[in-house]
Design a protein around this motif. Structure first.
Motif, mmCIF file in Angstrom:
data_model
loop_
_atom_site.group_PDB
_atom_site.id
_atom_site.type_symbol
_atom_site.label_atom_id
_atom_site.label_comp_id
_atom_site.label_asym_id
_atom_site.label_seq_id
_atom_site.Cartn_x
_atom_site.Cartn_y
_atom_site.Cartn_z
ATOM 1 N N GLU A 1 38.289 47.811 24.142
ATOM 2 C CA GLU A 1 39.079 47.879 25.360
ATOM 3 C C GLU A 1 38.759 46.702 26.276
ATOM 4 O OE1 GLU A 1 39.652 51.622 27.256
ATOM 5 O OE2 GLU A 1 38.950 52.766 25.516
ATOM 6 N N ASP A 2 39.655 46.459 27.218
ATOM 7 C CA ASP A 2 39.507 45.369 28.171
ATOM 8 C C ASP A 2 38.730 45.879 29.380
ATOM 9 O OD1 ASP A 2 39.728 43.357 30.054
ATOM 10 O OD2 ASP A 2 41.884 43.082 29.811
ATOM 11 N N PRO A 3 37.568 45.276 29.724
ATOM 12 C CA PRO A 3 36.810 45.736 30.894
ATOM 13 C C PRO A 3 37.633 45.747 32.176
ATOM 14 C CG PRO A 3 35.481 44.235 29.595
ATOM 15 C CD PRO A 3 36.866 44.196 29.009
ATOM 16 N N GLU A 4 38.583 44.830 32.310
ATOM 17 C CA GLU A 4 39.380 44.764 33.532
ATOM 18 C C GLU A 4 40.368 45.920 33.636
ATOM 19 O OE1 GLU A 4 41.180 40.985 34.098
ATOM 20 O OE2 GLU A 4 39.267 39.935 34.312
ATOM 21 N N GLU A 5 40.546 46.643 32.564
ATOM 22 C CA GLU A 5 41.401 47.823 32.588
ATOM 23 C C GLU A 5 40.592 49.122 32.482
ATOM 24 O OE1 GLU A 5 44.218 47.393 29.472
ATOM 25 O OE2 GLU A 5 45.198 45.624 30.344
ATOM 26 N N ALA A 6 39.453 49.069 31.775
ATOM 27 C CA ALA A 6 38.731 50.296 31.451
ATOM 28 C C ALA A 6 37.570 50.615 32.378
ATOM 29 C CB ALA A 6 38.204 50.212 30.013
ATOM 30 N N VAL A 7 37.044 49.603 33.096
ATOM 31 C CA VAL A 7 35.866 49.801 33.937
ATOM 32 C C VAL A 7 36.264 49.591 35.397
ATOM 33 C CG1 VAL A 7 33.510 49.044 34.427
ATOM 34 C CG2 VAL A 7 34.385 48.993 32.072
ATOM 35 N N PRO A 8 36.103 50.593 36.249
ATOM 36 C CA PRO A 8 36.580 50.492 37.637
ATOM 37 C C PRO A 8 36.121 49.245 38.377
ATOM 38 C CG PRO A 8 35.960 52.747 37.158
ATOM 39 C CD PRO A 8 35.579 51.941 35.962
ATOM 40 N N PHE A 9 34.865 48.840 38.231
ATOM 41 C CA PHE A 9 34.400 47.660 38.958
ATOM 42 C C PHE A 9 35.210 46.435 38.580
ATOM 43 C CE2 PHE A 9 32.054 43.729 39.285
ATOM 44 C CZ PHE A 9 31.489 43.787 40.546
ATOM 45 N N PHE A 10 35.383 46.203 37.287
ATOM 46 C CA PHE A 10 36.067 44.988 36.847
ATOM 47 C C PHE A 10 37.566 45.082 37.095
ATOM 48 C CE2 PHE A 10 32.133 45.126 34.369
ATOM 49 C CZ PHE A 10 31.577 43.924 34.789
ATOM 50 N N ALA A 11 38.104 46.300 37.024
ATOM 51 C CA ALA A 11 39.520 46.482 37.360
ATOM 52 C C ALA A 11 39.752 46.146 38.833
ATOM 53 C CB ALA A 11 39.945 47.917 37.061
ATOM 54 N N ARG A 12 38.875 46.628 39.695
ATOM 55 C CA ARG A 12 38.991 46.360 41.127
ATOM 56 C C ARG A 12 38.788 44.869 41.407
ATOM 57 N NH1 ARG A 12 38.041 49.895 45.768
ATOM 58 N NH2 ARG A 12 37.757 51.512 44.213
ATOM 59 N N LYS A 13 37.799 44.270 40.765
ATOM 60 C CA LYS A 13 37.527 42.848 40.959
ATOM 61 C C LYS A 13 38.740 42.010 40.570
ATOM 62 C CE LYS A 13 34.229 39.245 39.543
ATOM 63 N NZ LYS A 13 35.128 38.360 38.765
ATOM 64 N N SER A 14 39.331 42.331 39.413
ATOM 65 C CA SER A 14 40.497 41.589 38.963
ATOM 66 C C SER A 14 41.667 41.753 39.927
ATOM 67 C CB SER A 14 40.902 42.066 37.561
ATOM 68 O OG SER A 14 42.091 41.456 37.125
ATOM 69 N N ARG A 15 41.860 42.996 40.387
ATOM 70 C CA ARG A 15 42.966 43.262 41.309
ATOM 71 C C ARG A 15 42.766 42.527 42.624
ATOM 72 N NH1 ARG A 15 47.980 43.462 42.044
ATOM 73 N NH2 ARG A 15 48.727 44.847 43.706
ATOM 74 N N PHE A 16 41.563 42.580 43.166
ATOM 75 C CA PHE A 16 41.291 41.945 44.447
ATOM 76 C C PHE A 16 41.405 40.421 44.366
ATOM 77 C CE2 PHE A 16 38.628 45.498 46.634
ATOM 78 C CZ PHE A 16 39.752 46.317 46.600
ATOM 79 N N GLU A 17 41.056 39.857 43.218
ATOM 80 C CA GLU A 17 41.174 38.407 43.064
ATOM 81 C C GLU A 17 42.624 37.943 43.183
ATOM 82 O OE1 GLU A 17 39.263 37.574 39.381
ATOM 83 O OE2 GLU A 17 37.254 37.449 40.272
ATOM 84 N N LYS A 18 43.545 38.809 42.770
ATOM 85 C CA LYS A 18 44.962 38.455 42.888
ATOM 86 C C LYS A 18 45.443 38.520 44.337
ATOM 87 C CE LYS A 18 46.177 40.183 38.274
ATOM 88 N NZ LYS A 18 46.959 41.193 37.523
ATOM 89 N N LEU A 19 44.782 39.351 45.145
ATOM 90 C CA LEU A 19 45.265 39.584 46.504
ATOM 91 C C LEU A 19 44.549 38.757 47.560
ATOM 92 C CD1 LEU A 19 45.592 43.487 46.404
ATOM 93 C CD2 LEU A 19 47.279 41.754 45.742
ATOM 94 N N THR A 20 43.318 38.343 47.298
ATOM 95 C CA THR A 20 42.572 37.581 48.302
ATOM 96 C C THR A 20 43.068 36.145 48.368
ATOM 97 O OG1 THR A 20 40.850 37.137 46.645
ATOM 98 C CG2 THR A 20 40.498 38.988 48.135
ATOM 99 N N GLY A 21 42.927 35.569 49.551
ATOM 100 C CA GLY A 21 43.338 34.182 49.736
ATOM 101 C C GLY A 21 43.896 33.939 51.128
#
Length: 456
Positions: free
Chosen positions: A355-375
């Motif tokens: 599985e993909d950590p960015e989809e399966a693990v809350p920390f990495f999912a949140r990190k990936s999501r926030f990286e798209k929104l921050t700036g």
């Protein structure tokens, strides 16, 4: 030796390499067990930076609170020998400790499960900061007598009836180590060495800091001002039971395999399977896990992961195994980064499970999501500008206009799976929201009367 596919190894090494780079980790090591056999070992980065000596699977690390299960196992070994029962009051085995629960004497079980009502008393913080040169609190903690005075002075800090509240307490495990010494007639570190490490063939593991002075061993590092700074190893004799073990990840896998195999490793029975089941059970609930005797139970990618992490501020670790017997993972690092090894281990398990950590693990999912929104954002013709930054598990929005600056906290409407909707707390109690919309090549942010466009 068990094996991983080339693709799994590639994903695993990319994931770990990204972790070291993003989190400024000088060096780390990992060992993975599959179905009882070593499937992968690796060293990443440098165990020390002056000569750029590489980290290897055999590098020694201060594994900190991973020690706690060794302390718990020591207590259970004495229980099997009839020296104690885990529901014994602490006072039955130690004199001079004047702490007691609101509803009666604190038991060994209470200390094992961090459920005594005794909060953190800061002993580890004081000693770690002192010994690594971070800060001096002026609290007298030179020896065990000082520790007892510190503990007895905190009798009024008991936070409620026993078993009611989980409060992680290193002091409780240090007391358990004293019980081991009292009942075995052997110093705690020597008991662990003779009764656990030697039978498992963990020849380089132990609690003597001299082991870090030569050979393949980590140099501890503190993360300061965006870089890693070498520090002394914080050796704390009074805190060995809470976090004093030094070990390579390869030897930790021997211990993990014994845990998975019902107390037996390579023909040597160390402890009864029933005792281990008691240690692995979830006795106290936490926000996202359950705690046993020096072990924590967590659900990851549909499996139960039984493990424990540790941090000395200047080194960190994780060891754990899946309850189904397939996987075991040990990680050591020569600093304490964010994310820490326990979180990284969840990402590793996700990869091992396909599985993909960015989809399966809350920390990495949140990190990936926030990286798209921050700036950086701005409104039509740049009249209002704003910055969106990550702040713990939320976002912080700072906007500027001719009327001044405003800072807002954006809380995910769905805390477990942050999406487009965020709540904005207000002093008036009125519910306000912020909404992000992705449009392929750009992101828009709506809040109050504003529509802002992400610039970078």
């Amino acid at each position: 030796m068990a094996s991983l596919t080339d693709e799994t190894i590639h994903q695993l090494e990319q994931f770990l390499g990204d972790w070291l780079t993003d989190a400024t980790v000088p060096g780390a090591s990992i060992a993975v067990v599959r179905d009882g056999d070593i499937a992968y070992t690796g060293g990443f980065g440098s165990r020390e930076l002056t000569e750029n000596s590489p980290a290897t699977p055999e590098t020694l690390y201060g594994v900190a609170s991973c020690t706690k299960s060794f302390t718990a196992l020591s207590i259970q070994l004495l229980a099997e020998r009839g020296k104690l029962r885990v529901d014994d009051p602490l006072s039955a085995h130690l004199d001079g400790i004047r702490i007691e629960g609101e509803d009666g004497p604190i038991t060994l079980h209470d200390l094992l499960t961090h459920s005594s009502g005794l909060p953190s008393l800061g002993t580890s913080t004081v000693l770690l900061y002192r010994l690594t040169g971070v800060e001096e609190y002026g609290v007298p903690l030179g020896d065990r007598e000082d520790f007892h005075r510190h503990l007895n002075g905190a009798a009024d800090e008991i936070a409620g009836p026993r078993g009611e509240r989980f409060m992680y307490c290193n002091s409780g495990y240090n007391l358990l180590g004293e019980v081991v010494e009292e009942l075995s007639g052997t110093p705690f570190d020597e008991f662990v060495e003779s009764e656990i490490l030697q039978p498992l063939g963990m020849e380089r593991s132990g609690m003597d800091p001299a082991a870090l002075k030569e050979g393949d061993a980590m140099t501890p590092h503190a993360l300061k001002d965006g870089g890693a700074e070498a520090t002394p190893y914080p050796y704390r004799p009074v805190s060995l039971p809470a976090g004093g073990l030094i070990a390579p990840v390869t030897e930790l896998t021997r211990y993990l395999r014994m845990q998975q195999n019902g107390g037996t490793f390579e023909g040597t029975e160390l402890i009864a399977e029933e005792s281990l089941a008691q240690a692995h059970a979830g006795h106290m609930e936490r926000a996202d896990s359950e705690y046993g005797y020096g072990w924590q139970r967590t659900d990851v990618v549909g499996r139960t992961l039984v493990g424990h992490g540790g941090s000395l501020g200047v080194s960190s670790s994780y060891m754990g195994f899946t309850e189904d017997g397939e996987w075991a993972i040990a990680i050591g690092a020569n600093t304490t980064p964010s994310p820490t090894p326990p979180t990284v281990a969840k990402g590793v398990l996700a990869i091992l499970a396909g599985e993909d950590p960015e989809e399966a693990v809350p920390f990495f999912a949140r990190k990936s999501r926030f990286e798209k929104l921050t700036g950086e954002y701005e409104s039509y013709r740049g009249i209002t500008t704003a910055t969106v930054e990550r702040e713990a598990g939320a976002l912080r929005l700072t906007s500027e206009s001719a009327l001044g600056e405003e800072t807002l906290t954006l809380l995910p409407a769905d805390p477990e799976n942050p999406g487009d909707e965020f709540d904005i707390p207000t002093m008036a109690g009125a519910k306000k929201t912020a909404t992000f919309e992705e449009h392929g090549d750009h992101v828009d942010l709506y809040y109050d009367r504003n529509r802002l466009h992400k610039q970078r």
